[in-house]
Structures are given as structure tokens and as C-alpha cells.
Design an enzyme around this catalytic site. Structure first.
Site, PDB file in Angstrom:
ATOM      1  N   CYS A 135       0.859  -1.193   0.000  1.00 51.68           N
ATOM      2  CA  CYS A 135       0.000   0.000   0.000  1.00 51.68           C
ATOM      3  C   CYS A 135       0.890   1.236   0.000  1.00 51.68           C
ATOM      4  CB  CYS A 135      -0.897  -0.031   1.230  1.00 51.68           C
ATOM      5  SG  CYS A 135      -1.781   1.511   1.499  1.00 51.68           S
ATOM      6  N   CYS A 138      -0.025   4.000   2.456  1.00 56.20           N
ATOM      7  CA  CYS A 138       0.222   3.644   3.860  1.00 56.20           C
ATOM      8  C   CYS A 138       1.721   3.698   4.178  1.00 56.20           C
ATOM      9  CB  CYS A 138      -0.245   2.227   4.173  1.00 56.20           C
ATOM     10  SG  CYS A 138      -1.859   1.802   3.556  1.00 56.20           S
ATOM     11  N   ASP A 139       2.541   3.172   3.282  1.00 55.61           N
ATOM     12  CA  ASP A 139       3.958   2.943   3.614  1.00 55.61           C
ATOM     13  C   ASP A 139       4.938   3.772   2.795  1.00 55.61           C
ATOM     14  OD1 ASP A 139       3.147   1.058   5.466  1.00 55.61           O
ATOM     15  OD2 ASP A 139       3.151  -0.562   3.995  1.00 55.61           O
TER      16      ASP A 139
END
Ligand code: NAP
Length: 313
Positions: A135, A138-139
Site C-alpha cells: 500500500c 500507507c507505507d
């Protein structure tokens, strides 16, 4: 723990689930949405949603999810943050076991969505969080100023590559074919953002020390092998439906999605499937939301038939 009963239980709080909850609540039904993490599902991990009507400037996926949750709550839908561990979909009422206790409901709407597919390479699981990610929004921040590769050629891969190109020193997009599956609207953007595409190539191995250090690549046409040094790999090679909970209880299609046509009705009366978890051609936020409205319509029909003693969807 006590059992709470609702007219309708929605399993999964993505756009399909929350639209179903909104429509059911507006019909005067008691509704609970059971959500594992936070509202939005995959949508919440999208940085910028540009193709959901009504948001002419685009909207952050997490914010859109929160708005959908609040909108359903405004009409009385409850959200319980709970992990569903078991279901009995043919029971009457239907039963749901969860980390927050047992729920029963007359109708159940399956809205569990899908999760990222893994590449299936040796060491992939161990490197998750150590250079391998699924993701970008997200990261991505963990790879600021670094070199990363994205695997895949669909909309997710291209969106991830574009997002990462704003953070990272260098972004490679590795695709197994010579043509992207992603919408044409993105193709020029990739060039403009300096994303370099490695065509006709598959990743054959992950190189590692304590973390990922690079990839071994193979040209699918010539068989030529090479190595690519990188700090991160974002895997965006499609999704697998989250249907394990329902195995053996509702019919699935050959690809593991819950079999349901545009009516969203499954093989079990009173059980409906919406969004990415359902057999469908176009998986988008707007089509998941549309499913939610349709499911609420047929759930209402089912609940009325139950009250009249018929009980068939
Ligand atoms: P997808 O459209 O199924 O694309 C998956 C990509 O990964 C394809 O390019 C596929 O290659 C490749 N792939 C699959 N298995 C692979 C493997 N084992 N090794 C290497 N490559 C592999 O999946 P997605 O991009 O996650 O999108 C899922 C759905 O959500 C789609 O319907 C998509 O349109 C939608 N979506 C829409 C948006 C948007 O509209 N903004 C954003 C994200 C997702 P091939 O091309 O060779 O099959």
C-alpha cells in the site's frame, strides 16, 4: 458476552457496506456495520479519489470513508469495530460471531472487499515491512528519497507509482506484459513524473540482507536475467476477495468471489453481496456504492417477505 439483534448486519465498512447501511437505516431498519479496522476498506488507503462523482477537486480516500460512515450514522446505523470470526448464514436469524461478541440479524450484507494479492516469491512474507509493501499511501513515507519498484500494470500499480514518484528518488514500474492494463488517463502522467517502466519482465527473486536490497528480474520474451537494486518493492498485482469466512455457506464463482448478479442476491435467501467481494466486471468505489443501494432494496423486500411469513429473497 450478550447477543445484539439487528434487522440488517453489514460485514465490512467500505463504500458498498456503508451505502447499504445508509439506505437500510433510511428505510427505518436497525443496522449494524461490523468493521475490522477503520471505515473505508481499500478506499481508505487511496491518497486521492478523482473518480467519485460530486468531488470536483478529488477527495482523500480516508476522508471519503469517514464521511460515508458519518452519513450512515446520521440515520441511525451503528458501527462496531470487531473482527468477524464466524457466520451461520442459513440460520434464522442469521448469526455472526465476532471479537466483540455475537450478533444476530434477519438479513446480512457481505461487504468484506478484497486484499492485495502477493507475488508468491520466497521470503516475501518475511520481508513485509522490511522493504516489501502492499500500500503506497500507507507505507510510501518510509521510502522518502529512496529507490523503489512497483510490480503490476493495473490502476493500483500506476497510482502507486505516481504517488511514490512524488516522494522517492527513483521509481521503476515492472510489468509482465508490453501494455498497461491501467486506464489511459494515467499513461502520460507516468512519463511526466519520470516513472521508468520495465516491460515484459517478471520478478523472479527478492534479494535481501536484513531488508530488501534488490530484485532479480527475467525478460519474459528473451529469458535474459538482470538485477535491480532498490530499497523497496510495492506489490500491486491485483486483489483476492476476502471470502474465507463464507466458504461453504454461499456459492462462489470460479475466481473465489461471492456469486451474485446485479441484484446482489446470493445463493442464500436474505444474504446479499456488495462491492469488490461480489462477481462483477467493474470494481470501483462508485459501483460498490451502487451495489449498496441495490442490496438495501432487496434486503427490504426480503425483510417484508419474512414479516409476511414467506422468507425467500
Ligand atoms: P488489476 O486491474 O487486476 O491489475 C493487476 C495487474 O497486476 C495487471 O497488470 C496484471 O498483469 C498484474 N499481475 C497479476 N498477477 C501478477 C503476477 N503474479 N505477477 C506480476 N504481475 C501480475 O488489479 P488492480 O490494479 O489492483 O485493480 C483492481 C480493480 O480496482 C480494477 O478493476 C481497477 O480498475 C480498480 N481500481 C480502480 C482505480 C481507479 O479507477 N482510480 C484505482 C485502483 C483500482 P496483466 O495486465 O498482464 O494481467
Amino acid at each position: 458476552m450478550s447477543t445484539a439483534h439487528y434487522d440488517v448486519a453489514v460485514i465490512g465498512g467500505g463504500p458498498g457496506g456503508y451505502t447499504a447501511a445508509l439506505y437500510c437505516a433510511r428505510s427505518g431498519r436497525s443496522v449494524v456495520v461490523l468493521e475490522k479496522l477503520s471505515a473505508g476498506g481499500q478506499m481508505a488507503t487511496t491518497d486521492q479519489v478523482d473518480n467519485y462523482p460530486g468531488f470536483d477537486e478529488g477527495i482523500n480516500g480516508f476522508e471519503l470513508a469517514e464521511r460515508m460512515e458519518r452519513q450512515a450514522q446520521r440515520f441511525g446505523a451503528a458501527t462496531v469495530y470487531a473482527e468477524v470470526t464466524g457466520v451461520e448464514l442459513s440460520a434464522c436469524p442469521k448469526r455472526i460471531e465476532s471479537s466483540e461478541g455475537e450478533f444476530t440479524a434477519d438479513a446480512v450484507i457481505l461487504a468484506t472487499g478484497a486484499s492485495p494479492r502477493e507475488l508468491g516469491l520466497p521470503g516475501e512474507g518475511a520481508l513485509r515491512g522490511r522493504g516489501v509493501a502492499y500500500c503506497a499511501t500507507c507505507d510510501g513515507m518510509f521510502f522518502k528519497g529512496k529507490t523503489v519498484a512497483v510490480a503490476g500494470g493495473g490502476n493500483t500499480a500506476v497510482e502507486d507509482a505516481l504517488y511514490l514518484s512524488r516522494l522517492c528518488k527513483k521509481v521503476w514500474l515492472i510489468h509482465r506484459r508490453d501494455r498497461l492494463r491501467a486506464s489511459a488517463v494515467y499513461h502520460r502522467a507516468l512519463e511526466e513524473q519520470g516513472v521508468e517502466i520495465i516491460w515484459n519482465t517478471r520478478i523472479t527473486a527478492l534479494r535481501r540482507e536484513k531488508r530488501l536490497t534488490g530484485l532479480e528480474l527475467e525478460d519474459v520474451n528473451t529469458g535474459a536475467r538482470r538485477e535491480l537494486e532498490c530499497d523497496g518493492l510495492f506489490v500491486a498485482v491485483g486483489r483476492v476477495p476476502d471470502t474465507a469466512l463464507f466458504a461453504g455457506q454461499v456459492d462462489m464463482d470460479g475466481a473465489g468471489y461471492v456469486a451474485a448478479d446485479e441484484s446482489t442476491r446470493t445463493s442464500v435467501p436474505g444474504v446479499f453481496a456488495v462491492g469488490d467481494v461480489r462477481t462483477k466486471a467493474v470494481r470501483q468505489i462508485v459501483t460498490a456504492a451502487a451495489d449498496g443501494a441495490v442490496a438495501a432494496h432487496y434486503a427490504e423486500e426480503y425483510l417484508l417477505s419474512l414479516a409476511e411469513g414467506e422468507g425467500s429473497a
